[in-house]
Design a protein around this motif. Structure first.
Motif, PDB file in Angstrom:
ATOM      1  N   THR A  62       5.538  64.590  49.595  1.00  0.00           N
ATOM      2  CA  THR A  62       6.684  65.503  50.038  1.00  0.00           C
ATOM      3  C   THR A  62       5.951  66.937  50.748  1.00  0.00           C
ATOM      4  OG1 THR A  62       8.671  66.559  49.596  1.00  0.00           O
ATOM      5  CG2 THR A  62       6.805  66.600  47.953  1.00  0.00           C
ATOM      6  N   ASN A  63       6.548  67.160  51.532  1.00  0.00           N
ATOM      7  CA  ASN A  63       6.206  68.800  52.119  1.00  0.00           C
ATOM      8  C   ASN A  63       6.382  69.914  50.987  1.00  0.00           C
ATOM      9  OD1 ASN A  63       8.917  68.768  52.665  1.00  0.00           O
ATOM     10  ND2 ASN A  63       8.661  69.694  54.412  1.00  0.00           N
ATOM     11  N   HIS A  64       5.965  71.015  51.355  1.00  0.00           N
ATOM     12  CA  HIS A  64       6.244  71.965  50.142  1.00  0.00           C
ATOM     13  C   HIS A  64       7.539  72.209  49.854  1.00  0.00           C
ATOM     14  CE1 HIS A  64       2.109  72.989  50.046  1.00  0.00           C
ATOM     15  NE2 HIS A  64       2.048  73.593  51.444  1.00  0.00           N
ATOM     16  N   ARG A  66      10.109  70.267  50.059  1.00  0.00           N
ATOM     17  CA  ARG A  66      10.749  68.782  49.751  1.00  0.00           C
ATOM     18  C   ARG A  66      11.991  68.447  50.769  1.00  0.00           C
ATOM     19  NH1 ARG A  66       8.786  66.678  45.168  1.00  0.00           N
ATOM     20  NH2 ARG A  66       7.850  68.166  43.807  1.00  0.00           N
ATOM     21  N   PHE A  90      -0.403  74.135  57.744  1.00  0.00           N
ATOM     22  CA  PHE A  90       0.264  74.250  56.635  1.00  0.00           C
ATOM     23  C   PHE A  90      -0.638  74.621  55.436  1.00  0.00           C
ATOM     24  CE2 PHE A  90       2.669  71.445  59.113  1.00  0.00           C
ATOM     25  CZ  PHE A  90       3.869  71.986  59.114  1.00  0.00           C
ATOM     26  N   PRO A 103       3.895  63.767  55.432  1.00  0.00           N
ATOM     27  CA  PRO A 103       5.307  64.619  55.485  1.00  0.00           C
ATOM     28  C   PRO A 103       4.944  65.597  56.603  1.00  0.00           C
ATOM     29  CG  PRO A 103       4.379  64.677  53.267  1.00  0.00           C
ATOM     30  CD  PRO A 103       3.511  63.768  54.106  1.00  0.00           C
ATOM     31  N   TYR A 104       3.788  66.255  56.561  1.00  0.00           N
ATOM     32  CA  TYR A 104       3.538  67.441  57.683  1.00  0.00           C
ATOM     33  C   TYR A 104       3.478  67.012  58.925  1.00  0.00           C
ATOM     34  CZ  TYR A 104       2.950  69.802  52.893  1.00  0.00           C
ATOM     35  OH  TYR A 104       3.148  70.408  51.752  1.00  0.00           O
ATOM     36  N   GLN A 107       6.999  66.577  59.870  1.00  0.00           N
ATOM     37  CA  GLN A 107       7.573  67.696  60.212  1.00  0.00           C
ATOM     38  C   GLN A 107       7.254  68.418  61.629  1.00  0.00           C
ATOM     39  OE1 GLN A 107       7.239  70.256  56.760  1.00  0.00           O
ATOM     40  NE2 GLN A 107       7.819  72.135  57.885  1.00  0.00           N
TER      41      GLN A 107
END
Length: 146
Positions: A62-64, A66, A90, A103-104, A107
């Motif tokens: 997950t990214n930071h 979520r 990031f 995930p990044y 994004q």
């Protein structure tokens, strides 16, 4: 057989499918050493099972904040230059496992992220912010996606 399994209810609650999901998941698990990650909310239950091959590579990222959740079945590789760019943007350690960048990448690039992924994999991305699901298979389809 390892893989990703899930139930997605587009406009309905899926809580009444919990038992069916556990039954399906049970057919994929051979022993307690198999890696399992389940993510769920009112609209989905998703799980990934990986037969223990000794590598212990996690399959959920997950990214930071979520807002993006990823389940990965298979091996994903990312170009070192892209890895550096995403890592710098990031504040991710470049030495991190390549799958943590997925995930990044999503994004930043959304559906175009497949241009930057190599390997053989199935990928489910839950975009909690946009309330969308993305199911991806690698170019060569070496891992079945049903």
């Amino acid at each position: 057989m390892p893989g990703i399994v899930g139930i997605i209810g587009l406009n309905k609650s899926i809580s009444h499918f919990e038992k069916e999901f556990q039954d399906i998941l049970g057919t994929l698990i051979y022993n307690e050493d198999d890696l399992v990650k389940i993510i769920k909310n009112k609209k989905h239950i998703l799980g990934v099972v990986n037969i223990d091959d000794g590598r212990k590579i996690p399959k959920y990222f997950t990214n930071h904040d979520r807002t993006i959740e990823c389940l990965i079945d298979g091996d994903v590789f990312i170009n070192e230059e892209i890895k550096k760019q995403i890592g710098n943007k990031f504040c991710l350690p470049i030495t991190s496992h390549w799958q943590i960048f997925v995930p990044y990448l999503f994004q930043v690039y959304k559906e175009e992220l497949t241009r930057y992924l190599k390997g053989w994999f199935n990928l489910i991305i839950v975009d909690n912010k946009e309330k969308k699901y993305h199911v991806l298979n690698s170019r060569f389809g070496m891992r079945p996606l049903y």
